[in-house]
Motif scaffolding. Structure first.
Motif, PDB file in Angstrom:
ATOM      1  N   LYS C 171       0.836  -1.202   0.000  1.00 50.02           N
ATOM      2  CA  LYS C 171       0.000   0.000   0.000  1.00 50.02           C
ATOM      3  C   LYS C 171       0.871   1.252   0.000  1.00 50.02           C
ATOM      4  O   LYS C 171       0.634   2.182  -0.782  1.00 50.02           O
ATOM      5  CB  LYS C 171      -0.895  -0.027   1.234  1.00 50.02           C
ATOM      6  N   VAL C 242      -3.423   7.660   3.304  1.00 48.70           N
ATOM      7  CA  VAL C 242      -3.850   6.377   3.865  1.00 48.70           C
ATOM      8  C   VAL C 242      -2.706   5.400   4.083  1.00 48.70           C
ATOM      9  O   VAL C 242      -2.829   4.476   4.872  1.00 48.70           O
ATOM     10  CB  VAL C 242      -4.919   5.736   2.967  1.00 48.70           C
ATOM     11  N   TRP C 243      -1.600   5.585   3.362  1.00 48.47           N
ATOM     12  CA  TRP C 243      -0.531   4.601   3.498  1.00 48.47           C
ATOM     13  C   TRP C 243       0.245   4.764   4.784  1.00 48.47           C
ATOM     14  O   TRP C 243       0.774   3.814   5.332  1.00 48.47           O
ATOM     15  CB  TRP C 243       0.417   4.668   2.308  1.00 48.47           C
ATOM     16  N   ASP C 246      -0.828   2.815   7.970  1.00 49.18           N
ATOM     17  CA  ASP C 246      -0.611   1.394   7.756  1.00 49.18           C
ATOM     18  C   ASP C 246       0.867   1.045   7.776  1.00 49.18           C
ATOM     19  O   ASP C 246       1.239  -0.077   8.112  1.00 49.18           O
ATOM     20  CB  ASP C 246      -1.213   0.959   6.410  1.00 49.18           C
ATOM     21  N   ARG C 543     -13.067   4.585  12.423  1.00 49.52           N
ATOM     22  CA  ARG C 543     -12.850   4.001  11.088  1.00 49.52           C
ATOM     23  C   ARG C 543     -12.170   4.989  10.134  1.00 49.52           C
ATOM     24  O   ARG C 543     -12.165   4.798   8.947  1.00 49.52           O
ATOM     25  CB  ARG C 543     -14.183   3.543  10.482  1.00 49.52           C
ATOM     26  N   LYS C 544     -11.590   6.024  10.680  1.00 46.73           N
ATOM     27  CA  LYS C 544     -10.802   7.005   9.895  1.00 46.73           C
ATOM     28  C   LYS C 544     -11.622   7.607   8.755  1.00 46.73           C
ATOM     29  O   LYS C 544     -11.166   7.677   7.607  1.00 46.73           O
ATOM     30  CB  LYS C 544      -9.540   6.353   9.330  1.00 46.73           C
ATOM     31  N   TYR C 546     -13.788   6.415   7.128  1.00 43.28           N
ATOM     32  CA  TYR C 546     -14.057   5.405   6.086  1.00 43.28           C
ATOM     33  C   TYR C 546     -13.272   5.658   4.803  1.00 43.28           C
ATOM     34  O   TYR C 546     -13.718   5.317   3.719  1.00 43.28           O
ATOM     35  CB  TYR C 546     -15.562   5.319   5.784  1.00 43.28           C
ATOM     36  N   ASP C 548     -10.371   4.333   3.919  1.00 40.54           N
ATOM     37  CA  ASP C 548      -9.886   3.083   3.329  1.00 40.54           C
ATOM     38  C   ASP C 548     -11.000   2.357   2.608  1.00 40.54           C
ATOM     39  O   ASP C 548     -10.833   1.843   1.502  1.00 40.54           O
ATOM     40  CB  ASP C 548      -9.297   2.186   4.421  1.00 40.54           C
ATOM     41  N   GLU C 549     -12.182   2.358   3.264  1.00 37.23           N
ATOM     42  CA  GLU C 549     -13.312   1.669   2.650  1.00 37.23           C
ATOM     43  C   GLU C 549     -13.708   2.364   1.352  1.00 37.23           C
ATOM     44  O   GLU C 549     -14.019   1.710   0.352  1.00 37.23           O
ATOM     45  CB  GLU C 549     -14.507   1.650   3.614  1.00 37.23           C
ATOM     46  N   TYR C 551     -11.759   4.153  -0.633  1.00 36.17           N
ATOM     47  CA  TYR C 551     -10.785   3.841  -1.684  1.00 36.17           C
ATOM     48  C   TYR C 551     -10.987   2.420  -2.179  1.00 36.17           C
ATOM     49  O   TYR C 551     -10.865   2.139  -3.364  1.00 36.17           O
ATOM     50  CB  TYR C 551      -9.360   4.003  -1.155  1.00 36.17           C
ATOM     51  N   HIS C 552     -11.284   1.553  -1.219  1.00 32.03           N
ATOM     52  CA  HIS C 552     -11.471   0.167  -1.623  1.00 32.03           C
ATOM     53  C   HIS C 552     -12.623   0.046  -2.609  1.00 32.03           C
ATOM     54  O   HIS C 552     -12.530  -0.626  -3.628  1.00 32.03           O
ATOM     55  CB  HIS C 552     -11.734  -0.691  -0.390  1.00 32.03           C
TER      56      HIS C 552
END
Lengths: 100, 171, 624
Positions: C171, C242-243, C246, C543-544, C546, C548-549, C551-552
């Motif tokens: 990521k 976002v990286w 992580d 959940r920040k 969302y 990540d969700e 982007y997913h």
């Protein structure tokens, strides 16, 4: 008129070809080969009369052809008889020695 | 091509052509070998007639002698000496036969097309001479004497060979 | 005084490189030696950097040297080094943190069997980062820029047996790549539009500083924004942040070195290095400022709801980088670099402290810690200093740098000033939460915590001292703004000290800490006072937002779909063609076998067909 003879010879040749390729009896195949040779003879003689330079040469040639055909039939029949003696059949699709 | 005038030669040609073609077709479609030989003889005779039409009387004579006579008889002997009653002609190889027919038809198509498109020149009148046989004989013994002798050797060799091959093996 | 040491600045990156080569060649069998090699390499680099810095602080002249790398037609690409005040400052920051992290890792990574590989990677990273700092033109800088990205990838995925670490490494690499593409396009545009295709910083300064209309305004804005996109990727700004959280899957010293002090600051450094381009375009400046400000407050709010100690610090890093960007966008180069400088020390300190804690209790969840203050005194004290510095409490360094930024904001854009204040409040709040939950109260950990060994505490102490003192290089009173005057020698030192700002920011920081104390120590305010009233908000923060969700759903899933579609094309169409070719050969062979059946009639038939085909082909050609 020449084209009629040539067409005639072509028909004869093609019937002979079909028979030579499709018939299973070896004697019939020999007969069909004779048909094809005769078609050639017809051409030769037709050209000897209606060709660009008409001459007797065509007839001479057809005589030779007939002679050779006679020799060919004699040897062919002899081979067939020999084959029949050793294998008991003249069905041509029974012979596949060329594969081995 | 088909708008030629109806002459004697044309009528005779037509008759002989019918004999030849029907004989040939019958030959490949008969099941009994003897019938085939007979129809073949008809073809040979028809051809001899055509040779006469083409002013090749000697060749026609030879045709009758050798083909209709000798070759047909030889074939009959061949049939007699081999097994021929098992001529049940159920098509064992349909693909092969169909392909053979197609090949023959295609070849005919090509030949026919070639004949049709070729410009066949009208030749000067052919003078076969008074005596056709005499002329042929003269030619054979002058210009074509060496091939003639060679053919005679060929015939001799072929007949001796045929006898040797067909002879029962003497053990 | 001539520049003596600056001429030899090219030696600085060379030592880590040599260390990396030695470790890679021989490291597998010599664990202890490889540590010493890496330490020596970074120590020599540090010494040289300090010498260069002192020289530059004195009367040393800026120095640049280059040689032709390759000639393509009429275009010459060069490589070279440039030592300016800014780069010499960065050199010291990088080498110092790198050296301390090397030292610290001796304790932290002691039991890891791949420790020599780890040291090799660190040496490679240090080399690349120093190369990036010293680069004289954008092209070589881009090369090193990618190289640090690779090192980041390698180090984040260092514990590659963990699936999370692998995912995080990928990521980090892919998300920063998006930014890198922007930077690459910017470089290409510059190459296209610059006179003589020059890419060195001196020429860029010349062209854009005068603003003689050499390059159209729209293009300038475009280039600036694309460069900023590169910085956004590397520095974890919204929306490419976002990286960074992580990336905390990597070893903690790495988080301190790469993801707090140096590499993520490279984005800020890049903007500072090409600052003339930004100054030429007000739109680009505004973009930088607003993106930075939004990132600052966005990440700070997420930080409140996280429970993983390293993730809190990661979001804090994102937030502080946002601050730096905001400062740059508001036109305060000094403020941005100043905050970068102080932040490097106190954030590295916080990360190393967090590493010390994790080393002791073997968990990263702050809810499972507590009461560590009495057991780990040095860690607690130094961590406290770092937290105060981050929260902006005087006289710690963070206060001064944040004050510089906030006063600039007040001058230029009151809205951003408010945003900065709110972000500062949240910063203080989550740092207080973190500190109190970890170091005070009852122990909720089963592990028997103990103080870390000296190799780990000494770097903490050094960094703590720096975190206290680093702020005094730039004081907001007249005549005391050393850093600003030194970084921008030609320009008038704008004195922007304002007592009002100082008081307000201190008050906000103190308020945040007090609130944290009330909630997490005193218990006056219930911990779930917010979550019980607006549960959605807490969930959203946990959940920040969302991201990540999102982007997913928006990027990853469609890309996977495309990938699968292409895979299907490969499987069925391309592979199909290949298989068809093979099958055709097999079929041809089978047909050949069937044809070769030894029967004369078959051969005759094939001959006849072949003749026909031949005639058709040869004669038929006439008709084509």
């Amino acid at each position: 008129m020449l084209s009629s003879y040539l067409t005639m010879a072509a028909i004869l040749f093609c019937i002979g070809l079909y028979g030579a390729l499709a018939k299973r009896n070896a004697v019939v195949v020999l007969l069909c080969i004779e048909l094809m040779l005769n078609a050639v003879n017809l051409n030769l003689i037709a050209f000897s009369k209606y060709g660009v330079v008409p001459s007797l040469t065509g007839q001479i040639f057809s005589l030779f052809t007939i002679t050779v055909a006679a020799a060919e039939v004699a040897v062919g029949i002899a081979i067939l008889i020999a084959l029949f003696r050793s294998r008991g059949t003249v069905e041509i699709d029974e012979f596949d020695e060329m594969r081995r | 091509m088909f708008n030629i005038e109806v002459t004697g030669e044309f009528v005779a040609f037509f008759v002989f052509a019918v004999i030849i073609i029907s004989g040939a077709v019958l030959m490949v479609s008969f099941t009994k070998v003897v019938h085939m030989v007979i129809s073949l003889a008809a073809v040979f005779l028809g051809l001899a007639g055509m040779f006469v039409l083409l002013e090749a009387e000697f060749v026609a004579f030879v045709q009758v002698l050798i083909y209709a006579g000798a070759v047909s008889i030889l074939m009959v002997f061949g049939i007699m000496m081999t097994k021929h009653q098992a001529m049940q002609d159920e098509p064992k190889r349909p693909v092969h036969e169909a392909l053979s027919a197609i090949a023959a038809l295609c070849l005919f198509g090509i030949l026919f097309y070639a004949i049709r498109i070729t410009e066949l020149s009208v030749p000067e009148q052919f003078q076969a001479g008074e005596d056709n046989t005499m002329e042929i004989g003269k030619l054979l013994y002058t210009g074509y004497v060496i091939p003639f002798e060679l053919v005679s050797v060929l015939l001799t060799v072929a007949f001796i060979g045929a006898i040797v091959i067909a002879k029962k093996e003497a053990d | 005084m001539d520049s003596i040491y600056s001429q030899y600045a090219w030696l600085i990156p060379l030592f880590p490189l040599v260390a990396f080569l030695i470790i890679t060649a021989f490291g597998r069998s010599l664990r202890a030696t490889s540590i010493m090699v890496a330490l020596t390499g970074s120590l020599i680099a540090l010494m040289l950097s300090i010498l260069v810095l002192f020289e530059q602080m004195g009367s040393g002249e800026e120095f640049s040297e280059r040689f032709t790398w390759m000639t393509i037609g009429n275009v010459q690409l060069s490589m070279g080094i440039e030592v300016t005040h800014l780069t010499s400052l960065m050199l010291v920051v990088v080498t110092l943190v790198s050296f301390l992290v090397n030292l610290y890792s001796m304790g932290y990574m002691k039991d890891d069997e791949r420790i020599s590989v780890f040291y090799g990677y660190i040496a490679l990273f240090t080399f690349s980062m120093l190369g990036l700092v010293l680069s004289e033109n954008l092209l070589t800088m881009y090369v090193f820029w990618e190289l640090v990205g690779v090192c980041s990838f390698l180090l984040v995925g260092f514990w590659y047996t963990k699936p999370e670490a692998r995912a995080a490494a990928k990521k980090a690499f892919i998300v920063t790549r998006i930014g890198d593409v922007g930077l690459l396009i910017a470089i290409l545009l510059l190459f296209w539009y610059m006179p003589d295709h020059a890419l060195d910083f001196a020429s860029i300064k010349n062209v854009f500083d005068g603003q003689t209309g050499t390059i159209a305004e729209g293009i300038t804005t475009l280039i600036a924004i694309l460069i900023f996109v590169g910085a956004v990727g590397k520095s974890g700004q919204f929306p490419l942040h976002v990286w960074l959280p992580d990336a905390m899957e990597g070893p903690t010293p790495i988080s301190a070195l790469i993801h707090a002090a140096t590499m993520v600051a490279a984005g800020v450094f890049l903007v500072a290095r090409t600052y003339d381009i930004f100054e030429a375009s007000q739109a680009a400046m505004n973009t930088v400022a607003y993106v930075g400000a939004f990132t600052a407050i966005f990440a700070a709010t997420i930080g409140i709801a996280q429970n993983d100690i390293k993730r809190i610090l990661a979001y804090s890093t994102v937030s502080q980088l946002g601050y730096m960007m905001m400062a740059l966008g508001l036109g305060s180069l000094t403020g941005g670099i100043f905050h970068l400088f102080t932040h490097a020390f106190f954030k590295a300190l916080l990360f190393l402290g967090a590493g010390s804690i994790i080393h002791a209790v073997h968990t990263q969840n702050i809810q499972e810690m507590g009461g560590l203050g009495s057991k780990m005194k040095i860690t607690a004290w130094t961590f406290g200093i770092g937290a105060l510095a981050l929260s902006g409490i005087p006289p710690f360094s963070g206060f001064w740098s944040k004050d510089a930024i906030l006063s600039t904001a007040l001058d230029h854009n009151p809205l951003l000033f408010v945003v900065g204040l709110v972000a500062a409040f949240f910063t203080a709040l989550y740092m207080a939460r973190l500190f109190f939950l970890v170091f005070t109260g009852e122990s909720r950990s089963k592990a028997h915590a103990h103080e870390s060994p000296a190799v780990m505490t000494v770097p903490l102490i050094v960094l703590a001292v720096l975190a206290v003192l680093a702020g005094f290089v730039e004081l907001p009173w007249s005549g005391l703004g050393f850093l600003g005057g030194w970084l921008l020698p030609g320009e008038e030192v704008v004195h922007h000290g304002s007592e009002l700002v100082m008081v307000i920011s201190t008050a906000v920081g103190a308020l945040g800490i007090y609130l944290g104390w009330l909630i997490y120590v005193k218990g006056t305010i219930s911990r779930d006072v917010v979550s019980s009233r607006v549960p959605g908000l807490v969930k959203l923060l946990e959940r920040k937002y969302y991201m990540d969700e999102l982007y997913h759903a928006v990027i990853v899933v469609p890309l996977r779909g495309i990938g699968q579609a292409l895979q299907a094309v490969d499987d069925y169409i391309i592979d199909g063609v290949v298989r068809l070719t093979g099958a055709a050969a097999v079929w041809t062979g089978r047909a050949g076998i069937r044809m070769q059946n030894g029967q004369v009639q078959t051969y005759g038939l094939i001959t006849a067909i072949g003749l026909i085909v031949l005639i058709v082909v040869i004669v038929g050609r006439r008709f084509w």
